[in-house]
Each structure stands twice: as structure tokens, then as C-alpha cells.
Design a protein around this motif. Structure first.
Motif, PDB file in Angstrom:
ATOM      1  N   GLU A  33       0.772  -4.433 -47.392  1.00 47.41           N
ATOM      2  CA  GLU A  33      -0.392  -4.991 -46.692  1.00 47.41           C
ATOM      3  C   GLU A  33      -0.080  -6.401 -46.182  1.00 47.41           C
ATOM      4  OE1 GLU A  33      -5.139  -5.872 -47.486  1.00 47.41           O
ATOM      5  OE2 GLU A  33      -3.966  -4.856 -49.030  1.00 47.41           O
ATOM      6  N   THR A  34       0.621  -7.176 -47.009  1.00 50.34           N
ATOM      7  CA  THR A  34       1.017  -8.529 -46.593  1.00 50.34           C
ATOM      8  C   THR A  34       1.929  -8.463 -45.375  1.00 50.34           C
ATOM      9  OG1 THR A  34       0.863  -9.285 -48.897  1.00 50.34           O
ATOM     10  CG2 THR A  34       2.103 -10.681 -47.370  1.00 50.34           C
ATOM     11  N   ALA A  35       2.911  -7.562 -45.411  1.00 49.79           N
ATOM     12  CA  ALA A  35       3.835  -7.416 -44.278  1.00 49.79           C
ATOM     13  C   ALA A  35       3.084  -6.998 -43.020  1.00 49.79           C
ATOM     14  CB  ALA A  35       4.924  -6.405 -44.610  1.00 49.79           C
ATOM     15  N   ALA A  36       2.143  -6.077 -43.158  1.00 50.57           N
ATOM     16  CA  ALA A  36       1.364  -5.635 -42.001  1.00 50.57           C
ATOM     17  C   ALA A  36       0.588  -6.803 -41.410  1.00 50.57           C
ATOM     18  CB  ALA A  36       0.416  -4.506 -42.399  1.00 50.57           C
ATOM     19  N   ASN A  37       0.026  -7.651 -42.267  1.00 53.09           N
ATOM     20  CA  ASN A  37      -0.701  -8.833 -41.783  1.00 53.09           C
ATOM     21  C   ASN A  37       0.238  -9.827 -41.105  1.00 53.09           C
ATOM     22  OD1 ASN A  37      -3.327  -8.077 -42.518  1.00 53.09           O
ATOM     23  ND2 ASN A  37      -3.018  -8.776 -44.613  1.00 53.09           N
ATOM     24  N   ILE A  38       1.440 -10.004 -41.656  1.00 62.76           N
ATOM     25  CA  ILE A  38       2.424 -10.910 -41.053  1.00 62.76           C
ATOM     26  C   ILE A  38       2.787 -10.431 -39.653  1.00 62.76           C
ATOM     27  CG2 ILE A  38       4.837 -11.690 -41.200  1.00 62.76           C
ATOM     28  CD1 ILE A  38       4.469 -11.668 -44.299  1.00 62.76           C
ATOM     29  N   LYS A  39       3.030  -9.131 -39.527  1.00 58.57           N
ATOM     30  CA  LYS A  39       3.464  -8.568 -38.247  1.00 58.57           C
ATOM     31  C   LYS A  39       2.329  -8.497 -37.224  1.00 58.57           C
ATOM     32  CE  LYS A  39       7.678  -8.219 -39.404  1.00 58.57           C
ATOM     33  NZ  LYS A  39       8.638  -9.137 -38.799  1.00 58.57           N
ATOM     34  N   ARG A  40       1.101  -8.580 -37.690  1.00 55.08           N
ATOM     35  CA  ARG A  40      -0.061  -8.494 -36.811  1.00 55.08           C
ATOM     36  C   ARG A  40      -0.332  -9.814 -36.081  1.00 55.08           C
ATOM     37  NH1 ARG A  40      -3.193  -4.614 -39.457  1.00 55.08           N
ATOM     38  NH2 ARG A  40      -3.128  -5.937 -41.282  1.00 55.08           N
ATOM     39  N   LEU A  41       0.065 -10.920 -36.655  1.00 56.54           N
ATOM     40  CA  LEU A  41      -0.229 -12.236 -36.078  1.00 56.54           C
ATOM     41  C   LEU A  41       0.869 -12.685 -35.114  1.00 56.54           C
ATOM     42  CD1 LEU A  41      -1.437 -14.134 -39.270  1.00 56.54           C
ATOM     43  CD2 LEU A  41      -2.857 -13.181 -37.453  1.00 56.54           C
ATOM     44  N   ASP A  42       0.479 -13.173 -33.950  1.00 52.58           N
ATOM     45  CA  ASP A  42       1.459 -13.662 -32.975  1.00 52.58           C
ATOM     46  C   ASP A  42       2.332 -14.769 -33.567  1.00 52.58           C
ATOM     47  OD1 ASP A  42       0.762 -11.932 -30.942  1.00 52.58           O
ATOM     48  OD2 ASP A  42      -0.595 -13.346 -29.962  1.00 52.58           O
ATOM     49  N   GLN A  43       1.730 -15.638 -34.351  1.00 52.10           N
ATOM     50  CA  GLN A  43       2.415 -16.790 -34.932  1.00 52.10           C
ATOM     51  C   GLN A  43       3.511 -16.384 -35.916  1.00 52.10           C
ATOM     52  OE1 GLN A  43      -0.410 -19.522 -36.614  1.00 52.10           O
ATOM     53  NE2 GLN A  43       1.090 -20.530 -37.893  1.00 52.10           N
ATOM     54  N   THR A  44       3.376 -15.214 -36.551  1.00 54.38           N
ATOM     55  CA  THR A  44       4.303 -14.831 -37.624  1.00 54.38           C
ATOM     56  C   THR A  44       5.023 -13.505 -37.384  1.00 54.38           C
ATOM     57  OG1 THR A  44       2.480 -13.780 -38.835  1.00 54.38           O
ATOM     58  CG2 THR A  44       2.981 -16.081 -39.365  1.00 54.38           C
ATOM     59  N   LYS A  45       4.713 -12.823 -36.313  1.00 56.18           N
ATOM     60  CA  LYS A  45       5.217 -11.455 -36.110  1.00 56.18           C
ATOM     61  C   LYS A  45       6.734 -11.353 -36.049  1.00 56.18           C
ATOM     62  CE  LYS A  45       4.890 -11.554 -31.129  1.00 56.18           C
ATOM     63  NZ  LYS A  45       4.201 -11.126 -29.965  1.00 56.18           N
ATOM     64  N   ASP A  46       7.418 -12.419 -35.668  1.00 57.26           N
ATOM     65  CA  ASP A  46       8.869 -12.367 -35.544  1.00 57.26           C
ATOM     66  C   ASP A  46       9.616 -12.841 -36.783  1.00 57.26           C
ATOM     67  OD1 ASP A  46       8.730 -11.339 -32.937  1.00 57.26           O
ATOM     68  OD2 ASP A  46       8.491 -13.351 -32.099  1.00 57.26           O
ATOM     69  N   VAL A  47       8.895 -13.227 -37.823  1.00 56.45           N
ATOM     70  CA  VAL A  47       9.546 -13.676 -39.054  1.00 56.45           C
ATOM     71  C   VAL A  47      10.096 -12.449 -39.784  1.00 56.45           C
ATOM     72  CG1 VAL A  47       9.246 -14.860 -41.267  1.00 56.45           C
ATOM     73  CG2 VAL A  47       7.965 -15.635 -39.260  1.00 56.45           C
ATOM     74  N   PRO A  48      11.407 -12.407 -40.019  1.00 59.63           N
ATOM     75  CA  PRO A  48      11.967 -11.247 -40.714  1.00 59.63           C
ATOM     76  C   PRO A  48      11.511 -11.196 -42.177  1.00 59.63           C
ATOM     77  CG  PRO A  48      13.706 -12.805 -40.104  1.00 59.63           C
ATOM     78  CD  PRO A  48      12.420 -13.360 -39.609  1.00 59.63           C
ATOM     79  N   ILE A  49      11.367  -9.970 -42.669  1.00 58.81           N
ATOM     80  CA  ILE A  49      10.929  -9.736 -44.042  1.00 58.81           C
ATOM     81  C   ILE A  49      11.976  -8.897 -44.764  1.00 58.81           C
ATOM     82  CG2 ILE A  49       9.187  -8.620 -45.499  1.00 58.81           C
ATOM     83  CD1 ILE A  49       7.204  -9.013 -43.124  1.00 58.81           C
ATOM     84  N   ILE A  50      12.381  -9.357 -45.937  1.00 60.75           N
ATOM     85  CA  ILE A  50      13.201  -8.537 -46.829  1.00 60.75           C
ATOM     86  C   ILE A  50      12.306  -8.149 -47.996  1.00 60.75           C
ATOM     87  CG2 ILE A  50      15.184  -8.428 -48.388  1.00 60.75           C
ATOM     88  CD1 ILE A  50      16.620 -10.438 -46.635  1.00 60.75           C
ATOM     89  N   PHE A  51      12.079  -6.856 -48.156  1.00 63.87           N
ATOM     90  CA  PHE A  51      11.285  -6.359 -49.279  1.00 63.87           C
ATOM     91  C   PHE A  51      12.141  -6.314 -50.535  1.00 63.87           C
ATOM     92  CE2 PHE A  51       8.086  -4.282 -46.421  1.00 63.87           C
ATOM     93  CZ  PHE A  51       6.968  -4.805 -47.045  1.00 63.87           C
ATOM     94  N   LEU A  52      11.552  -6.696 -51.651  1.00 69.01           N
ATOM     95  CA  LEU A  52      12.195  -6.602 -52.962  1.00 69.01           C
ATOM     96  C   LEU A  52      11.317  -5.734 -53.845  1.00 69.01           C
ATOM     97  CD1 LEU A  52      12.994 -10.405 -53.429  1.00 69.01           C
ATOM     98  CD2 LEU A  52      14.563  -8.633 -52.650  1.00 69.01           C
TER      99      LEU A  52
END
Length: 190
Positions: free
Chosen positions: A71-90
Motif C-alpha cells: 500500500e505504501t509503494a502504491a501511494n509512492i507511485k501515485r504521487l507525481d513528486q515521488t513516483k520516480d523514486v525506486p523502491i527495493i522491497f525487503l
């Protein structure tokens, strides 16, 4: 770029996990990179941190109370300000094998299981830090090119005004302006 980046090039990494031991382990593994490490104990804290500052990378635990990693990743990718920040899931090794698919489907750039190999994690993070710095360098170059283009356009408009004037243009002044334009154009060459 090396891990010894200048202050302007330092790239913050957001560490998101509800377990203190996991945050300590991540800090121990990544501390030698000499980059700012910012902690968040929940998805909500992570979102607040992402809205306050820019990050090169997010290391995100999948299973957390409240807003989980997906859910956090989906919210990150939804925002223009943060959508390009890469995410590594652990995530824990015992977690559902479908988690990896779900993670990538949510926008993760990578996926690691705990316990992770410190060398592998550090190598992956270093790659994303290098990519972040290269993107910043490209943005600076693009901004400089746009500024140069604006300056060239303004100088060309000035030349056109001189040529369109009722009085004949001063040739020495025209030559100087053409030299200035040539210098601007040469500055933009690789």
C-alpha cells in the motif's frame, strides 16, 4: 561516482521497517556508503518523509501494521513528486512467494528476502545511488542547455532588431554579437 560524494551529491535513503532490529541492521550495512539514512517506522511515516524531502531510494519492508509495504509503494507511485523514486522491497524468506510478483506489480525496482546478504544489498543500493546522481547530472545539463538556448534566442532577436532598423547596422557590433553567439553555441558542444 564513488561512495565519497560531495555534499551536493549526497543522496538520502529512506529505510522503512516497523522493527527496530531491522532498521539497525540496514544502518549497519549501509552506513559505510556515507549517505544520509532516514528512518520511518510505518508506511504513514514514510509518506510524510517522502513529502518533506527528496530521496534517491526507498528500502521498504513488506509486512508492517497499518499501511503495509504494498500500500505504501502504491501511494509512492501515485504521487507525481515521488513516483520516480525506486523502491527495493525487503521481506522475510518465509513470506508468500506471490509477494515478489505483487511487489514488482506495485512498482518495486527490486526485491530482497531477509536475511539479506549485506554485500548484495550494498551493491544494489550503490547502483541506485549512481543512477540517481546521473539523473541529477542530466537534469543540470538540461537546465544549462535551456538557459543557453534562451540566451541565444535573445541575442538573435537583438541581431534581428539591428538588421531591421532604419539605419544601417554597425558591422563591428554585428561581428561582436556573432562571436558571442558562436561562443554560446560552442559552450553547448560535448
Amino acid at each position: 561516482m564513488s561512495a565519497e560524494a560531495t555534499t551536493d551529491e549526497r543522496a538520502s535513503i529512506l529505510l522503512v521497517d516497523d522493527m527496530e532490529d531491522n532498521l539497525i541492521a540496514l544502518e549497519a550495512v549501509l552506513g559505510s556508503l556515507n549517505e544520509p539514512l532516514v528512518r520511518a517506522r510505518s508506511g504513514e511515516e514514510a509518506m510524510k518523509a517522502l513529502l518533506r524531502q527528496q530521496f534517491a531510494l526507498v528500502l521498504l519492508d513488506v509486512r508492517m501494521p497499518g499501511m503495509d509495504g504494498f500500500e505504501t509503494a502504491a501511494n509512492i507511485k501515485r504521487l507525481d513528486q515521488t513516483k520516480d523514486v525506486p523502491i527495493i522491497f525487503l521481506t522475510g524468506a518465509e513470506d508468500d512467494s506471490g509477494y515478489a510478483f505483487r511487489g514488482y506489480a506495485t512498482g518495486a525496482a527490486d526485491y530482497l528476502t531477509k536475511p539479506f546478504d549485506p554485500w548484495v544489498l550494498r551493491a544494489k543500493v550503490t547502483v541506485f545511488l549512481d543512477l540517481h546522481r546521473k539523473n541529477q547530472q542530466l537534469e543540470r545539463l538540461l537546465a544549462q542547455q535551456q538557459a543557453d538556448y534562451g540566451e541565444v534566442s535573445a541575442k538573435l532577436a537583438g541581431l534581428e532588431e539591428q538588421l531591421d532598423a532604419d539605419e544601417p547596422p554597425d558591422l563591428a557590433t554585428l561581428r561582436d554579437r556573432i562571436r558571442e553567439l558562436r561562443q554560446l553555441l560552442d559552450r553547448g558542444r560535448p
